[in-house]
Scaffold this motif. Sequence first.
Motif, PDB file in Angstrom:
ATOM      1  N   GLU A  97       0.765  -1.336  -0.030  1.00  0.00           N
ATOM      2  CA  GLU A  97       0.025  -0.117  -0.060  1.00  0.00           C
ATOM      3  C   GLU A  97       0.421   1.259   0.100  1.00  0.00           C
ATOM      4  O   GLU A  97       0.425   2.057  -0.601  1.00  0.00           O
ATOM      5  N   ALA A  98       2.306   1.301   0.557  1.00  0.00           N
ATOM      6  CA  ALA A  98       2.875   2.381   1.189  1.00  0.00           C
ATOM      7  C   ALA A  98       4.075   2.666  -0.641  1.00  0.00           C
ATOM      8  O   ALA A  98       4.272   3.805  -0.781  1.00  0.00           O
ATOM      9  N   SER A  99       4.018   1.781  -1.293  1.00  0.00           N
ATOM     10  CA  SER A  99       4.942   1.526  -2.963  1.00  0.00           C
ATOM     11  C   SER A  99       4.273   2.980  -3.241  1.00  0.00           C
ATOM     12  O   SER A  99       3.980   2.498  -3.558  1.00  0.00           O
ATOM     13  N   ARG A 100       5.512   3.211  -3.905  1.00  0.00           N
ATOM     14  CA  ARG A 100       5.298   3.811  -5.601  1.00  0.00           C
ATOM     15  C   ARG A 100       5.428   3.340  -6.980  1.00  0.00           C
ATOM     16  O   ARG A 100       6.221   2.555  -7.194  1.00  0.00           O
ATOM     17  N   PHE A 101       3.902   3.155  -7.688  1.00  0.00           N
ATOM     18  CA  PHE A 101       3.725   2.419  -8.651  1.00  0.00           C
ATOM     19  C   PHE A 101       4.435   3.251  -9.702  1.00  0.00           C
ATOM     20  O   PHE A 101       4.600   3.976  -9.889  1.00  0.00           O
ATOM     21  N   VAL A 102       5.534   2.118 -10.047  1.00  0.00           N
ATOM     22  CA  VAL A 102       6.413   2.807 -11.386  1.00  0.00           C
ATOM     23  C   VAL A 102       5.979   2.102 -12.566  1.00  0.00           C
ATOM     24  O   VAL A 102       5.809   0.719 -13.131  1.00  0.00           O
ATOM     25  N   SER A 103       5.544   2.347 -13.757  1.00  0.00           N
ATOM     26  CA  SER A 103       5.191   1.909 -15.066  1.00  0.00           C
ATOM     27  C   SER A 103       6.242   2.012 -16.254  1.00  0.00           C
ATOM     28  O   SER A 103       7.511   2.095 -15.604  1.00  0.00           O
ATOM     29  N   VAL A 104       6.061   0.825 -17.386  1.00  0.00           N
ATOM     30  CA  VAL A 104       7.268   0.193 -17.894  1.00  0.00           C
ATOM     31  C   VAL A 104       7.848   1.864 -18.319  1.00  0.00           C
ATOM     32  O   VAL A 104       8.753   2.261 -18.269  1.00  0.00           O
ATOM     33  N   SER A 105       7.226   2.426 -19.007  1.00  0.00           N
ATOM     34  CA  SER A 105       7.141   3.815 -18.956  1.00  0.00           C
ATOM     35  C   SER A 105       8.260   4.674 -18.325  1.00  0.00           C
ATOM     36  O   SER A 105       8.746   5.709 -18.803  1.00  0.00           O
ATOM     37  N   GLU A 106       7.208   4.709 -16.986  1.00  0.00           N
ATOM     38  CA  GLU A 106       8.490   5.480 -16.747  1.00  0.00           C
ATOM     39  C   GLU A 106       9.467   5.513 -16.215  1.00  0.00           C
ATOM     40  O   GLU A 106      10.945   5.836 -15.854  1.00  0.00           O
ATOM     41  N   ALA A 107       9.790   3.867 -16.008  1.00  0.00           N
ATOM     42  CA  ALA A 107      11.307   3.503 -16.091  1.00  0.00           C
ATOM     43  C   ALA A 107      11.875   3.612 -17.497  1.00  0.00           C
ATOM     44  O   ALA A 107      12.780   3.594 -17.203  1.00  0.00           O
ATOM     45  N   GLU A 108      11.385   2.956 -18.637  1.00  0.00           N
ATOM     46  CA  GLU A 108      12.183   3.367 -19.573  1.00  0.00           C
ATOM     47  C   GLU A 108      12.873   4.609 -19.644  1.00  0.00           C
ATOM     48  O   GLU A 108      13.943   5.023 -19.766  1.00  0.00           O
ATOM     49  N   THR A 109      11.842   5.939 -19.432  1.00  0.00           N
ATOM     50  CA  THR A 109      11.904   7.623 -19.619  1.00  0.00           C
ATOM     51  C   THR A 109      13.235   7.550 -18.755  1.00  0.00           C
ATOM     52  O   THR A 109      14.014   8.421 -18.824  1.00  0.00           O
ATOM     53  N   PHE A 110      13.503   6.806 -17.119  1.00  0.00           N
ATOM     54  CA  PHE A 110      14.111   7.245 -15.661  1.00  0.00           C
ATOM     55  C   PHE A 110      15.362   6.579 -16.222  1.00  0.00           C
ATOM     56  O   PHE A 110      16.156   7.383 -16.334  1.00  0.00           O
ATOM     57  N   MET A 111      15.363   5.596 -16.545  1.00  0.00           N
ATOM     58  CA  MET A 111      16.713   5.042 -17.598  1.00  0.00           C
ATOM     59  C   MET A 111      17.096   6.070 -18.534  1.00  0.00           C
ATOM     60  O   MET A 111      18.665   5.971 -19.103  1.00  0.00           O
ATOM     61  N   LYS A 112      16.691   6.685 -19.655  1.00  0.00           N
ATOM     62  CA  LYS A 112      17.172   7.108 -20.456  1.00  0.00           C
ATOM     63  C   LYS A 112      17.623   8.161 -19.818  1.00  0.00           C
ATOM     64  O   LYS A 112      18.749   8.756 -20.575  1.00  0.00           O
ATOM     65  N   ILE A 113      17.030   8.775 -19.432  1.00  0.00           N
ATOM     66  CA  ILE A 113      17.467  10.490 -18.546  1.00  0.00           C
ATOM     67  C   ILE A 113      18.500  10.275 -17.937  1.00  0.00           C
ATOM     68  O   ILE A 113      19.948  10.965 -18.711  1.00  0.00           O
ATOM     69  N   THR A 114      18.507   9.300 -16.936  1.00  0.00           N
ATOM     70  CA  THR A 114      19.998   9.010 -16.298  1.00  0.00           C
ATOM     71  C   THR A 114      21.099   8.860 -17.057  1.00  0.00           C
ATOM     72  O   THR A 114      22.086   8.910 -17.026  1.00  0.00           O
ATOM     73  N   LYS A 115      21.441   8.272 -18.337  1.00  0.00           N
ATOM     74  CA  LYS A 115      22.119   7.855 -19.128  1.00  0.00           C
ATOM     75  C   LYS A 115      23.205   9.431 -19.832  1.00  0.00           C
ATOM     76  O   LYS A 115      23.849   8.865 -20.015  1.00  0.00           O
ATOM     77  N   LYS A 116      21.895  10.153 -20.458  1.00  0.00           N
ATOM     78  CA  LYS A 116      22.399  11.025 -20.509  1.00  0.00           C
ATOM     79  C   LYS A 116      22.967  12.144 -19.634  1.00  0.00           C
ATOM     80  O   LYS A 116      23.718  13.192 -19.977  1.00  0.00           O
ATOM     81  N   VAL A 117      22.139  12.342 -18.456  1.00  0.00           N
ATOM     82  CA  VAL A 117      23.138  12.769 -17.337  1.00  0.00           C
ATOM     83  C   VAL A 117      24.363  12.588 -16.765  1.00  0.00           C
ATOM     84  O   VAL A 117      25.143  13.675 -16.275  1.00  0.00           O
ATOM     85  N   SER A 118      24.381  11.360 -16.733  1.00  0.00           N
ATOM     86  CA  SER A 118      25.578  10.308 -16.070  1.00  0.00           C
ATOM     87  C   SER A 118      27.013  11.826 -16.871  1.00  0.00           C
ATOM     88  O   SER A 118      27.691  11.794 -15.567  1.00  0.00           O
TER      89      SER A 118
END
Length: 345
Positions: A97-118
């Motif tokens: 109940e306390a967990s934050r839901f993460v969709s596939v698209s949100e996970a993909e966007t996060f990984m792409k942004i991290t790769k660029k920002v890193s």
Amino acid sequence: MTLAEKIIRLRKGRAWSQEELAERLEISRQSVSKWEGGVSIPELDKIVRMSEIFGVTTDYLLKEGEEAEQERKLAEAEATHRTEEIPCKETTVSEKEASRFVSVSEAETFMKITKKVSRWIAFGVFLCILSPICLIMLGGLAENKILSLSEDAAGGLGMAILLVLVAIAIAILIFQGFKLSKYEYMEKEPLLLEEGTMELVKEKEEAFEPTFRLGIMVGVILCIGGAIPIMVAGFLENPIMEVVSVGVVLFLLACGVYLFVWVGMIKGSFQKLLQEGDYTRKNKEASKVLSVFAGIYWCIVTAIFLTVFFRTENGKASGLIWPVAGVLFAAFYLALKGIVTAKRK
């Protein structure tokens, strides 16, 4: 109701994911997905196994129509299941109940942004470590009469270059950090991944693993190899070589740290989503304490820098505060993390 619909209903009635059902049946999650999508039909032994797991008859699973009695029994069984199992799994339910839901698209966007920002974040850290080089080298060369500048003039020029590089580095870190600010919850909150997200992240992590290992290996070699110029300069007993060697050491160290930050951030994006390594639920709780420490620490370092810079004439000392503070921060951070984690076990 079709077989696919019945499997979906029974699975969701137990609050199981496709992966959890697959584990109980000792099959892959893709097989369960195909059953529920109507792409394939379970083998007879799997039908029997599901009837045992869900407490229904094989006729209920295989036959359509005349389901009223079985539906009534199933509803009673589910009610009993909830009544009996929720107390003993209270922690699991509250965690979901306390967990934050993460969709596939949100996970993909996060990984792409991290790769660029890193790369930009790594470059900002690179500039911070590199910033004192000019101050040290100009001061050393002026002291040994290699430059026509006075020591004060050389120190002032070196300090100006240091401040410019630090300002650029801070601007990069702040600007690029804003791009990841919306995903800060992944470091602090427990996550609940959409089905299929875990497999996607694991595939990307496995593909990146050779690059990660190479980056860490080269970074370690650069950091360890940085001691060689100082050893050579000490052997030659040449003051100019000693000054130059310090600059070379800082440059090699900056390159090594660049690699650590670059591959570490990308690796960290996978670990955040999978909640592994430094981002398990327990470590996320500990990170709240560590974040307070980091804020206090850097405020103190900034105060020390400003005091030394404005109240003394020792430019070299103020220029060395940031790299020394960075090394000490890593040591204090790891020590505090070990203490906090040990107390929470």
